[in-house]
Every structure is written in structure tokens, then in C-alpha cells.
Enzyme design. Structure first.
Site, PDB file in Angstrom:
ATOM      1  N   GLU A  80       0.821  -1.213   0.000  1.00  0.00           N
ATOM      2  CA  GLU A  80       0.000   0.000   0.000  1.00  0.00           C
ATOM      3  C   GLU A  80       0.858   1.268   0.000  1.00  0.00           C
ATOM      4  O   GLU A  80       0.547   2.250  -0.660  1.00  0.00           O
ATOM      5  CB  GLU A  80      -0.909   0.029   1.239  1.00  0.00           C
ATOM      6  N   PRO A 127     -24.578  35.332  11.810  1.00  0.00           N
ATOM      7  CA  PRO A 127     -25.410  35.870  12.885  1.00  0.00           C
ATOM      8  C   PRO A 127     -24.659  36.602  13.995  1.00  0.00           C
ATOM      9  O   PRO A 127     -25.286  37.203  14.850  1.00  0.00           O
ATOM     10  CB  PRO A 127     -26.105  34.627  13.436  1.00  0.00           C
ATOM     11  N   ASP A 178     -23.726  47.000   8.372  1.00  0.00           N
ATOM     12  CA  ASP A 178     -24.983  47.203   9.091  1.00  0.00           C
ATOM     13  C   ASP A 178     -24.787  47.134  10.590  1.00  0.00           C
ATOM     14  O   ASP A 178     -23.781  46.644  11.063  1.00  0.00           O
ATOM     15  CB  ASP A 178     -25.933  46.051   8.751  1.00  0.00           C
ATOM     16  N   LYS A 205     -29.499  50.705   9.720  1.00  0.00           N
ATOM     17  CA  LYS A 205     -30.531  49.679   9.638  1.00  0.00           C
ATOM     18  C   LYS A 205     -31.015  49.301  11.026  1.00  0.00           C
ATOM     19  O   LYS A 205     -30.998  48.164  11.418  1.00  0.00           O
ATOM     20  CB  LYS A 205     -30.021  48.390   8.942  1.00  0.00           C
ATOM     21  N   GLY A 210     -25.619  41.449   8.066  1.00  0.00           N
ATOM     22  CA  GLY A 210     -25.830  40.389   9.052  1.00  0.00           C
ATOM     23  C   GLY A 210     -26.458  39.172   8.383  1.00  0.00           C
ATOM     24  O   GLY A 210     -27.228  39.298   7.432  1.00  0.00           O
ATOM     25  N   GLY A 211     -26.133  38.002   8.867  1.00  0.00           N
ATOM     26  CA  GLY A 211     -26.757  36.773   8.368  1.00  0.00           C
ATOM     27  C   GLY A 211     -26.453  36.533   6.914  1.00  0.00           C
ATOM     28  O   GLY A 211     -25.299  36.595   6.482  1.00  0.00           O
ATOM     29  N   MET A 239     -37.358  39.697  13.009  1.00  0.00           N
ATOM     30  CA  MET A 239     -37.879  41.018  13.350  1.00  0.00           C
ATOM     31  C   MET A 239     -39.226  40.911  14.072  1.00  0.00           C
ATOM     32  O   MET A 239     -40.155  41.649  13.774  1.00  0.00           O
ATOM     33  CB  MET A 239     -38.025  41.870  12.073  1.00  0.00           C
TER      34      MET A 239
END
Ligand code: SAH
Length: 467
Positions: free
Chosen positions: A22, A227, A250, A272, A303-304, A385
Site C-alpha cells: 500500500e 449571525p 450594518d 438599519k 448580518g446573516g 424582526m
């Protein structure tokens, strides 16, 4: 330095591997990758080597090793299980001044193999000089993540344009600056995305522009920052914020993430905040376009994920209208981040087969949602939200048929050290929340899956239980 790293052109060179197992098979793969002509000397071959031989990829000498076997080869590897044979191979090769490697026997080697990061034509090699191959491999893993797979594409591109750039920019210093900028910005990003021809086109354009007055149009990257936890940035997002000329960000982008932005990049806050937009949307759209037009590499950091309640679509519309090049980099959206860090699986074989993301944003005091479509059994509802309208949301869900004892949770500042989970039911969550000082941003998750939070919560220990 005990070993000199050099890059040896192996193409069409005759290589001998002594041993048929091998390990020999792995070494033959490496040598063949570099274009070597491989001969394997062994009384027997393992299945992998036999297959290679049958397909004509290697040559087999079916015999036991004798010292004169090394003659005529440019490189020799011993990979047998017998120390004695390995010693003979090493001795014979050295006698003929042929570089020799004996697998796992440093003292018998005249050269050793590094851990390789192959982004051909870019190749990086790491060696611990035999001190700790595992450490070298770990370091290679780190480098693998730092050097995107598209680096090879970029290098090929540079090679294609090398002579042209030399002709256009006779001055060595100007040329260096041109390449430094071309190999880091939008062109590099296109190459990393596998778009070699588009990258070539951009390079072409940049070169013509440099010819006359040295200006060029920049590019906008719409980047999801995740996040909050900086560790949840994608590798691509991290690279882009470290290369940006300007970052327009943001409120949701955490200070820890802003700390990772290139130090001398310009940072523009676009706000924002609920009802307090620092910059109205059309101003942001305009700003991004103007910055790019002035030749800047612009990162619009959100964000996100930019395409989930992020107005990403609106921001690129202006760019498209004005033919400004852009790319979109997805991020971990709050739903995934908060769910994972709160121990609430969004789907579950027993509790939820679907999941809906909705916005609970109030418009003129009301929430415009099609409630009857949301009240579906075995579905998880994630409300972005939703803090201001929480009472109304819970009441409407109950009014449209959700059981009042359906579990619901509010996650504050998910994935950050300040994360808090308030869990209850549709009936009592608004009350629990009103008794607590809650800090934005918050995400609401409704559905049977919320029950699992008690069992699966793993992150932090400031879990706030109802009551
Ligand atoms: N594009 C973002 C969402 C922007 S809308 C994304 O994909 O995540 C803003 C809302 O996202 C917030 O009101 C809140 O509901 C949610 N949110 C974003 N980050 C959050 C976090 N760390 N914890 C809880 N909610 C978050």
C-alpha cells in the site's frame, strides 16, 4: 536548515519504487502526479498496484531487489517492510548518487517528502524535517484553507498575461503594483470562483485602462457576515473583508467581525436600526455604485445572509443597471445560527417536516402575514424582526388555529456570548418576554421542535427557563 526545499522537475524521469504494498502504491501516485515514469520492483503487487500495472500506468519488475537494480534511475524510493532490503536500496542509490527516500526511515533518506498543497502551478510544501509529520500535515491543513482551490487558475492567468503586462508596463515598480492589485481584487475573486475567462476579460480591461490613465472600475461584494459569532464567517467572507478598500456595514454586524476588517479600509456605517435607518436604502444603493465606479473594492457586509430579509436583491439591482461587477457571498442566516446555538433543530423527523422563515416586521402597526398558511401542523416557524409584534403574532397564530400550548422561544443575540433563550408557549411567551429586559436582535421560533431545546442546549450556560 537540515533540508533544502527545491522543486524537482520529475516529468518523464525514470523512478524506481522498491516494494509492492500500500505504501508503495501511495508513493507511486505522488510520483505519477508529478509526471514521473514509475517502475515498481517487488516479487508481489498489492491490488491497487496490480490495477495500475494492468492499465499500463506503471512498469513492474517481478523480482527481489539487487543493488544493480537502481542503475539508470533518477529517483529511488524504498517502501518494503524489510529493514535489510531498505538499507540495501539506500546504500545502492547513494553509491550512484541517486536521490533516495526510504519510507519512515529518516536515517536512510537523502531526501524526504513534504506535505503538499497542490494548486498547480502553485505548489506549497511543508516539512518538519522528520520531527513530526503529523504537525506538518496539520499545518498543511491550515494552509489548505488559506489558499483557495482557485489559486491555480489565478496563477495560470498571470502566466498568460505576463508578457503583455511586461510590454505595457516597462517600469518594474509599476508592474509590481499592477500585479499586486490585479492578483488580490475582483479578478482574483473571479478566478477563485472558477470563472477563468471572465477573469481574463477583466484583466484585459484593467490592462487597457492602466495603459491610458491608470484608473479602473472596482467591484462590489455583497457579503453575509453570519449571525454574530465571527467564527461563523465563511472563509470567503473573511478573505474579502481583509482585502476590501471600503466596507459598508450594518448594525447587525458584530464589532468582533468588524475587527477582522483590513485595518486601513474605510468603514462606512449604513445603519438599519428599526425605524432609524442611518442611510435610506436608495442612498446605500447609490453609495455602493459610486464607490465601485471610483475603482474601489467594496464589501457590503450584512448580518446573516444577504438574501434573507437582507434587501440584497435591491442593492444589486442598481449595480446591474449600471453594469458594475458584483458577487454575492452567502452567510449563515440567523435562523440556522440561532437554532444551532439554542439546540433547536429546525426540522425533526418526529416534530417538523417543513420550516418557514417569515418577517414579523410591523408596517403601520400591523403585520402583513397570511396567517392561515402559517398555521400548519408539523411545521417550524421562524420569525425575523418579531420582537415588537410578538404579542400580536402569538395571538394571531392562536386565533388561526395553533394550540395555545405550542412551544415557542425567543433567542436574543444568538451565537454571541450574550445569547439568551426565553422558552415558553404561544400563550405565555409574550408575558415572559415582557418581564425580561430583552436586547436586539431577537429571533422567534415556534413549533414542537422548541421542546428539544431543554435537552439539546449546549452553548453557554445563561439559559433562562420560563417561570
Ligand atoms: N439577513 C439577516 C436578517 C436580517 S433581518 C439574516 O439572514 O439573518 C434582521 C433580523 O434578523 C433581526 O430582527 C432578528 O430577527 C434576526 N437576527 C439577526 N441576527 C440575529 C441574532 N444574532 N440573534 C437573533 N436574531 C437575529
Amino acid at each position: 536548515m537540515d533540508y533544502l526545499p527545491i522543486f524537482y522537475r520529475l516529468s518523464e524521469q525514470a523512478c524506481l519504487i522498491v516494494g509492492g504494498g500500500e505504501v508503495a502504491s501511495r508513493k507511486s501516485a505522488t510520483l505519477r502526479q508529478a509526471g514521473g515514469r514509475v517502475t515498481v520492483l517487488a516479487p508481489k503487487l498489492c491490488d491497487a498496484l496490480r490495477a495500475l500495472k494492468d492499465e499500463g500506468h506503471i512498469h513492474w519488475l517481478e523480482k527481489r531487489f539487487e543493488p544493480e537494480d537502481v542503475e539508470g534511475y533518477n529517483l529511488v524510493i524504498a517502501a518494503t517492510a524489510e529493514r535489510e532490503v531498505n538499507e540495501q536500496v539506500s546504500k545502492a542509490a547513494r553509491k550512484h548518487h541517486i536521490p533516495v527516500n526510504v519510507v519512515d526511515c529518516l536515517d536512510l533518506c537523502s531526501f524526504i517528502f513534504p506535505a503538499i498543497i497542490d494548486r498547480s502551478p502553485i505548489i506549497a510544501a511543508v516539512s518538519s524535517g522528520g520531527a513530526s509529520p503529523v504537525l506538518a500535515r496539520l499545518l498543511r491543513m491550515r494552509l489548505e484553507t488559506l489558499i483557495p482551490p482557485g489559486y491555480g487558475v489565478l496563477a495560470r492567468l498571470a502566466e498568460r498575461f505576463r508578457e503583455r503586462v511586461k510590454k505595457t508596463l516597462a517600469d518594474g515598480e509599476l508592474r509590481r503594483r499592477f500585479w499586486e492589485s490585479a492578483l488580490q481584487g475582483d479578478i482574483a475573486e473571479l478566478a477563485f470562483a472558477g470563472k477563468e475567462e471572465e477573469a481574463a476579460l477583466n484583466l484585459e480591461r484593467r490592462l487597457s485602462a492602466t495603459d491610458s490613465n491608470g484608473t479602473h472600475t472596482g467591484m462590489v461584494f455583497l457579503v453575509g457576515a453570519g449571525p454574530g459569532d465571527p467564527d461563523l464567517l465563511t472563509l470567503r467572507a473573511l478573505r474579502l473583508i481583509q482585502e476590501a478598500d471600503v466596507v459598508v456595514y450594518d448594525r447587525l454586524v458584530s464589532p468582533e467581525i468588524m475587527n477582522l476588517v483590513r485595518r486601513d479600509a474605510e468603514k462606512i456605517y449604513a445603519g438599519k436600526q428599526r425605524s432609524l435607518h442611518a442611510l435610506p436604502q436608495d442612498r446605500i444603493n447609490r453609495l455602493l455604485a459610486d464607490l465601485a465606479k471610483s475603482g474601489k473594492r467594496v464589501v457590503r457586509l450584512k448580518g446573516g445572509d444577504p438574501f434573507i430579509f437582507g434587501r440584497g436583491g435591491e442593492e444589486i439591482e442598481t449595480l446591474m443597471e449600471e453594469s458594475i461587477p458584483f458577487q454575492i457571498v452567502p452567510g449563515i442566516t440567523a435562523a440556522s445560527g440561532c437554532a444551532a446555538y439554542a439546540g433547536i433543530p429546525l426540522t425533526h423527523r418526529d416534530y417538523a417536516q417543513s420550516c418557514a422563515f417569515v418577517t414579523g416586521h410591523l408596517k403601520d402597526g400591523a403585520i402583513a402575514l397570511d396567517w392561515s398558511r402559517l398555521v400548519v401542523p408539523h411545521q417550524t416557524l421562524v420569525i425575523y424582526m418579531g420582537l415588537q409584534g410578538l404579542e400580536q403574532i402569538c395571538a394571531e397564530l392562536i386565533r388561526h388555529g395553533c394550540p395555545a400550548d405550542l412551544p415557542a422561544a425567543l433567542i436574543q443575540q444568538g451565537t454571541t456570548p450574550q445569547q439568551r433563550v426565553l422558552a415558553g408557549t404561544l400563550a405565555d411567551l409574550p408575558e415572559i418576554v415582557s418581564r425580561t429586559e430583552v436586547r436586539a436582535p431577537t429571533l422567534v421560533i415556534v413549533g414542537q421542535v422548541v421542546r428539544l431545546h431543554e435537552k439539546l442546549a449546549w452553548f453557554g450556560n445563561e439559559l433562562t427557563k420560563p417561570g
